[in-house]
Structure formats: structure tokens, C-alpha cells
Write a protein that holds these residues in place. Structure first.
Motif, PDB file in Angstrom:
ATOM      1  N   GLY A 445       0.787  -1.224   0.000  1.00 17.51           N
ATOM      2  CA  GLY A 445       0.000   0.000   0.000  1.00 17.51           C
ATOM      3  C   GLY A 445       0.819   1.273   0.000  1.00 17.51           C
ATOM      4  N   ASP A 480      -0.956  -6.752   3.472  1.00 19.07           N
ATOM      5  CA  ASP A 480      -2.063  -5.779   3.501  1.00 19.07           C
ATOM      6  C   ASP A 480      -2.900  -5.899   2.226  1.00 19.07           C
ATOM      7  OD1 ASP A 480      -0.034  -4.846   1.864  1.00 19.07           O
ATOM      8  OD2 ASP A 480      -0.456  -2.734   2.299  1.00 19.07           O
ATOM      9  N   GLN A 482      -6.210  -6.126   1.429  1.00 18.06           N
ATOM     10  CA  GLN A 482      -7.316  -5.208   1.166  1.00 18.06           C
ATOM     11  C   GLN A 482      -6.819  -3.772   1.018  1.00 18.06           C
ATOM     12  OE1 GLN A 482     -10.657  -6.073   0.497  1.00 18.06           O
ATOM     13  NE2 GLN A 482     -10.503  -3.949  -0.205  1.00 18.06           N
ATOM     14  N   GLU A 483      -5.824  -3.382   1.831  1.00 19.23           N
ATOM     15  CA  GLU A 483      -5.263  -2.038   1.693  1.00 19.23           C
ATOM     16  C   GLU A 483      -4.610  -1.869   0.319  1.00 19.23           C
ATOM     17  OE1 GLU A 483      -4.907  -4.019   4.233  1.00 19.23           O
ATOM     18  OE2 GLU A 483      -5.815  -2.950   5.918  1.00 19.23           O
ATOM     19  N   THR A 484      -3.987  -2.933  -0.166  1.00 18.56           N
ATOM     20  CA  THR A 484      -3.397  -2.884  -1.509  1.00 18.56           C
ATOM     21  C   THR A 484      -4.475  -2.703  -2.559  1.00 18.56           C
ATOM     22  OG1 THR A 484      -1.507  -4.252  -0.867  1.00 18.56           O
ATOM     23  CG2 THR A 484      -2.064  -4.193  -3.198  1.00 18.56           C
ATOM     24  N   ASN A 486      -7.388  -1.356  -2.127  1.00 23.94           N
ATOM     25  CA  ASN A 486      -7.891   0.023  -1.997  1.00 23.94           C
ATOM     26  C   ASN A 486      -6.980   0.995  -2.742  1.00 23.94           C
ATOM     27  OD1 ASN A 486      -9.916  -0.977  -0.360  1.00 23.94           O
ATOM     28  ND2 ASN A 486      -8.997  -0.285   1.548  1.00 23.94           N
ATOM     29  N   SER A 524     -12.843  -1.881  -3.865  1.00 24.75           N
ATOM     30  CA  SER A 524     -12.294  -1.408  -2.599  1.00 24.75           C
ATOM     31  C   SER A 524     -13.201  -1.801  -1.441  1.00 24.75           C
ATOM     32  CB  SER A 524     -12.122   0.110  -2.633  1.00 24.75           C
ATOM     33  OG  SER A 524     -13.384   0.753  -2.589  1.00 24.75           O
ATOM     34  N   SER A 525     -12.723  -1.545  -0.224  1.00 19.73           N
ATOM     35  CA  SER A 525     -13.506  -1.888   0.966  1.00 19.73           C
ATOM     36  C   SER A 525     -14.765  -1.044   1.083  1.00 19.73           C
ATOM     37  CB  SER A 525     -12.642  -1.715   2.224  1.00 19.73           C
ATOM     38  OG  SER A 525     -12.072  -0.423   2.276  1.00 19.73           O
TER      39      SER A 525
END
Length: 589
Positions: A445, A480, A482-484, A486, A524-525
Motif C-alpha cells: 500500500g 495488507d 485489502q489495503e493494496t 484500496n 475497494s472496501s
């Protein structure tokens, strides 16, 4: 395959014309051709396009017919097969006519052996793009081989081959035959976009209405026709209106060339019922649009003496011609690819002092996997970057002060992150290994967000002529995840592509999920979908085993990603002096 019911939804998808014309990407990779050309590899060749069909294929399924796909290979001098391309999958069909074409450079001075492998695709892979299918998971139907010259020297440019098993014979069973038709690719900048609609179609179903789709084919001089486009299927509708159809000029040639337009009622069995047909040119379709009139379908009468005119009609609700620009149109007119590198300094790489570490610097000069990736990828990308100044970072390393950083300047500077040339990247990498302690975890991220910030700033400072390519070299699974995602979704609006090179023997399944080759955009989340696919994942294992060229792997999707961004912003190339050397074109066709 294996008794599975065929993929209903997949068989109803549109094929051909749409994706290619929308992005402006030719079947060949002009970025690769341009790179090699300017490096002095100038063999005389003509680009040809192979159209494929088959007849009487062996049925591998139990409750339905086979769902065939063709993979085309060229055999290299060492006997190894190199994949040239794949057709789409046609469900429930033993006599398929594939729409996806295979582009190949015909070089008259050398022998070019080709192999055509036909597979029955397991329907559990519904929705998976053909190019990502693992062939070992599919059922082999048969293969045929010939040389390219055998096809192009035929007066009809058409060759039919009997399918055999891998041992070189058909055995007692007839495996079917495959027909290959070769045509020289005609360069064209024009794209025709149309919205097609039908009214009052004949109903071919008993308990419901027909499920119509259109198939458009080009009529060839030698007789017969070659499919170039199929619309999606619209369920239960005798007055359907399809999504826009885009046809590149190289597909239909002249606007006066005849096209065969057929309307079918979709059946899951693969036995689609012809509702009606007509022969019209692109010029005829343009006239229908201007005059706001429809054209009647016809169908062969029982006597076959005279065709019956049907009440069903075809209308052209929208028609427009566009100019299509290629990747090279931009690159040769001042647009640049700006290279950025991020290197994994997590502990899973192993102690750099030990020879089994992925970061081990060999005193005899043998390159480790990171150095190979930097050298091989950098050689290509730096060609498209005029100043050769590259931002370079490390992530997952413990700095001399004891703090773990997930985005630090590889050159050790507290100011700028840029180094000069691929040699500068290599020097900064070697220096960082002496001062940075491997740590973790693996976070993408921060690096992606830093690269995105640079790409975003260029939108106002460089007038949309800069496009950025971030190379991330890593040995393992991203922590990371999900952060990636996003960060990738946010960056999908920017002039940025991300190449992830996996080194070592880790399981890179999660990396492949970041590469949206399954047709599903990253989300994204917060539920926002990526504007476009900006990731390409490459496993160094495959590169080193010779299964794929690192140049080809790098540039496979990059031209399309570049064009999709430029077209989303309506940015057009303006002729201006190029930074790049122009080789003579007299030796190429």
C-alpha cells in the motif's frame, strides 16, 4: 467436459470487435515490435491473421457436447513450443467457427512450424478469460501441425488438417479436422461503432420467446465467410437492442465490402436456430442509420430456389466513425513511460550473506533474481523514458535507526528517490543491502500510494504526456491485501500501471488475484470498483523456465492499459519530434 453442463452465461457473452476496437490495441503487441525494431532486430515480415474453424470434433462430454478452444503454438529451433494465442471457448459445439483471431508475423525466409491444440474446456471455469486457463486442467481433443508457408501459399489461403493425438496419429477414432485461413492484416485507423436493434423477429421457441443474438461475418473473395463479431444474447425478446458493437476497419476492409449478418435464437445445446440473415456492407448500415429505415431479414425457402423475405427487420439506431490511435502513435509523438521500482526487503528473502538468499550478491557477478528482474525489465522500460531518471524505493526493511519502513528511498537519500539509469538502480540496490536490515511484513500500500501521488501530480504539470510504470519485485504474499486493493482502485484513475514480478518459490495465487485478468474489476472496501485494470503479474519462475519472454510479459497488457487511460481522458497524440530513435522502415512490411 467431464459430464458438466455447459456454461450458459459464458456462451451468451459478446465476442470480437468490441474490446479490441474500444482500446485500439491490434492483435500483435506493437510495443514489443517497436522495441525490437529500434534495437536493430529488423527481419522482413508481414503480419497475418489466422482464422480458425473445426468440423466433426470428438465429443468429450457426456450430458452435452464439447466446449472447444484452440491454442496456437510455434515450434522454436530447440523444439520448444511457444504460445502465440488462443481462441475464445465455444460452448456445446462440435463444428465451431471461432471469432478470436491469432496474429503472427510471417517471415518468408524461415520455416515457421505451427501447432494447433484443441481442448474441451471444463465448464467450472466459466467466466475465466481463455488466456488464463491452465491447459493441464482441460481435456485434450486433438492437435494438428503445419508450417505457416503451407497456409499462405495456398490460392485460397486456407488449409484443412486432420486432428491427431499427441503421439501423432488419430488412432481408431476420428478426432475431427481443423481449418486455418490466413489473411494479411490491413492497417486501419478507422473504427465504426453501431447500436443495432431488431423488430418483429420470428419466434423460434414454443413456451417462450426467442433469445436472439447477431453474428457478423466478412465475406471473403475465395468464397465463404469469416466471423468477426458476435453480440451478446438478449433473453426472451423479439425486439432486441444490443450493446454498442465496435468494428475496426481492418476487420471489414472497405466500407463497400459485403458482410453477412445472421440473427440466431440461442440454445444451450449449441444448436442455435437461424432466425434470418442478410448481406449488407458497412456503407449499407450507415445508410440505414441516416434514412432511419430497417432492412428485412431473409431465410432460405424449402425449395431453395428463392429466399423468403421475413417481417423481422434490422435497424441501426446509432452509427459513428472514429479515428483509432495506437500505442506507437502516442509514444512516437512525445508521450513517455516513466519507470519506477520498488524492491522487497522482507526477511523471508533470506540472509543476504548466505548463497541461498534471494538477495545474495554473487562475488563472481552472477545476478540474483532481483537483479535479473531489474536488468531485464529496466532494459525495456528505460527505452521509453527519455531522461532515464527513475524513482526507486525499498519496503519491509529496518533502517539504520531501527525503524521499519514500507517505503524508503533505495539510494539512501533523505531527499529525492531518483537514480540515473538501470545501472543507478543496481548500484542503489546493492548499497541498500549493506545498510538496511531485512524485516517485514510485506506491505504494498505505501509504495503504491507514493507512486500514485507522483502520477497524479503529472496530470497538471505534464499535460497528460507522462505515463508511469511501477515495477514491484517481491518474494512473497502481500500482507495488507485489502489495503493494496484500496490503493489500486484509487490509482486506477491515474496514468499508472503496476507490474508485479514474483521471485522465488512462493505461492503467488494472491498476486494473480490483484491482476484482474478474470474479467472482474478490483473492488475497494467501500464498494468502489476500479476504473480499469492497471496490474500485470509475472512470475520470474516462468520467465526463467522459458515459458514466457520477460519483454512480452511486461508489455502484454501495458499498451492496452496506456490506451484505456488516454481514451478515458480523450487525450490524442499531437505530432511532435520524438525522443526515440526511428529505425528505417524500408526493411519491414
Amino acid at each position: 467436459m467431464g459430464g458438466c453442463f455447459s456454461d450458459m452465461k459464458g456462451g451468451k457473452q459478446a465476442v470480437g470487435g468490441i474490446r479490441e476496437a474500444a482500446t485500439g490495441v491490434e492483435p500483435q503487441n506493437d510495443a514489443v515490435d517497436f522495441f525490437y525494431k529500434t534495437q536493430g532486430f529488423q527481419q522482413l515480415f508481414t503480419r497475418v491473421e489466422l482464422s480458425l474453424s473445426a468440423s466433426n470434433l470428438l465429443d468429450r462430454d457426456i450430458t452435452s457436447k464439447s466446449d472447444p478452444m484452440v491454442v496456437v503454438f510455434t515450434k522454436k529451433r530447440d523444439g520448444q513450443l511457444e504460445e502465440l494465442g488462443r481462441t475464445e471457448v465455444i460452448m456445446n459445439c462440435l463444428n465451431p467457427e471461432w471469432i478470436e483471431k491469432i496474429s503472427v508475423a510471417f517471415q518468408f525466409e524461415i520455416v515457421q512450424p505451427l501447432e494447433f491444440h484443441v481442448y474441451d474446456i471444463d465448464t467450472k471455469y466459466y467466466g475465466v478469460p481463455a488466456k488464463t486457463l491452465k491447459l493441464r486442467d482441460q481435456e485434450f481433443i486433438g492437435m494438428a501441425s503445419c508450417t505457416l508457408s503451407e497456409i499462405v501459399t495456398k490460392q485460397s489461403r486456407r488449409l484443412t488438417l486432420r486432428l491427431e493425438n499427441k503421439s501423432g496419429n488419430g488412432g481408431l477414432r476420428n478426432l475431427g479436422a481443423i481449418t486455418v485461413h490466413a489473411e494479411e492484416t490491413v492497417a486501419s485507423r478507422s473504427v465504426v461503432e453501431m447500436v443495432l436493434r431488431c423488430s418483429r423477429l420470428d419466434n423460434k421457441d414454443v413456451f417462450s420467446k426467442s433469445d436472439p443474438f447477431l453474428r457478423i461475418s466478412r465475406v471473403v473473395e475465395s468464397g465463404g465467410h469469416i466471423p468477426i463479431c458476435k453480440t451478446e444474447v438478449i433473453n426472451d425478446n423479439l425486439n432486441p437492442k444490443w450493446r454498442p458493437v465496435c468494428l475496426g476497419g481492418h476487420k471489414f476492409g472497405s466500407k463497400e465490402n459485403p458482410l453477412l449478418i445472421e440473427c440466431f435464437d440461442f440454445n444451450s445445446s449449441g444448436d442455435h436456430v437461424l432466425i434470418g440473415k442478410m448481406q449488407k456492407s458497412v456503407a449499407d448500415l450507415e445508410k440505414l442509420y441516416k434514412e432511419r429505415t430497417g432492412a428485412n431479414f431473409v431465410i432460405s425457402s424449402k425449395s431453395h430456389i428463392k429466399e423468403k423475405v421475413l417481417k423481422g427487420q434490422l435497424f441501426v439506431d446509432q452509427y459513428c466513425e472514429k479515428e483509432r490511435f495506437s500505442f506507437i502513435d502516442y509514444i512516437s509523438n512525445g508521450f513517455e513511460l516513466n519507470f519506477m521500482v520498488a524492491v522487497d526487503f522482507t526477511a523471508s528473502n533470506g540472509n543476504p550473506q548466505l548463497s541461498d538468499s534471494l538477495h545474495y550478491i554473487d562475488p563472481h557477478g552472477r545476478l540474483n533474481s532481483y537483479q535479473k528482474a531489474i536488468m531485464e525489465v529496466g532494459e525495456v522500460i528505460q527505452f521509453y523514458d527519455s531522461d532515464r531518471r527513475f524513482p526507486t524505493w525499498g519496503f519491509g526493511g529496518k533502517m539504520p535507526g531501527g525503524t521499519v519502513s514500507h517505503c524508503f528511498n533505495l539510494n539512501g537519500s533523505s531527499g529525492g528517490s531518483e537514480v540515473v539509469g538501470v545501472e543507478g538502480i543496481m548500484d542503489a540496490y546493492g548499497s541498500a543491502l549493506r545498510s538496511v536490515t531485512l524485516s517485514g511484513p510485506t506491505l504494498f500500500g505505501p509504495v503504491i500510494n507514493t507512486a500514485a501521488q507522483i502520477a497524479g501530480q503529472s496530470l497538471t504539470s505534464h499535460n497528460n504526456t507522462m505515463y508511469y510504470v511501477l515495477l514491484i519485485i517481491t518474494d512473497g504474499v502481500v500482507t495488507d491485501f485489502q489495503e493494496t486493493i484500496n490503493a489500486l482502485v484509487k490509482a486506477s484513475d491515474l496514468p499508472l500501471s503496476i507490474l508485479i514480478v514474483g521471485v522465488g518459490n512462493a505461492d503467488f495465487t494472491s498476486m494473480e488475484a490483484l491482476d484482474a485478468d478474470n474479467g472482474r474489476r478490483l473492488e475497494s472496501s467501500t464498494g468502489r470498483a476500479a476504473t480499469r485494470d492497471i496490474v500485470q503479474f509475472v512470475s520470474m519462475r516462468e520467465v526463467q523456465s522459458g515459458q514466457v519472454s520477460v519483454v512480452q510479459a511486461l508489455l502484454e497488457e501495458l499498451p492496452e492499459q496506456f490506451l484505456s487511460f488516454m481514451q478515458s481522458r480523450d487525450v490524442k497524440p499531437q505530432p511532435r519530434p520524438s525522443h526515440f530513435p526511428q529505425a528505417s522502415t524500408s526493411t519491414m512490411q
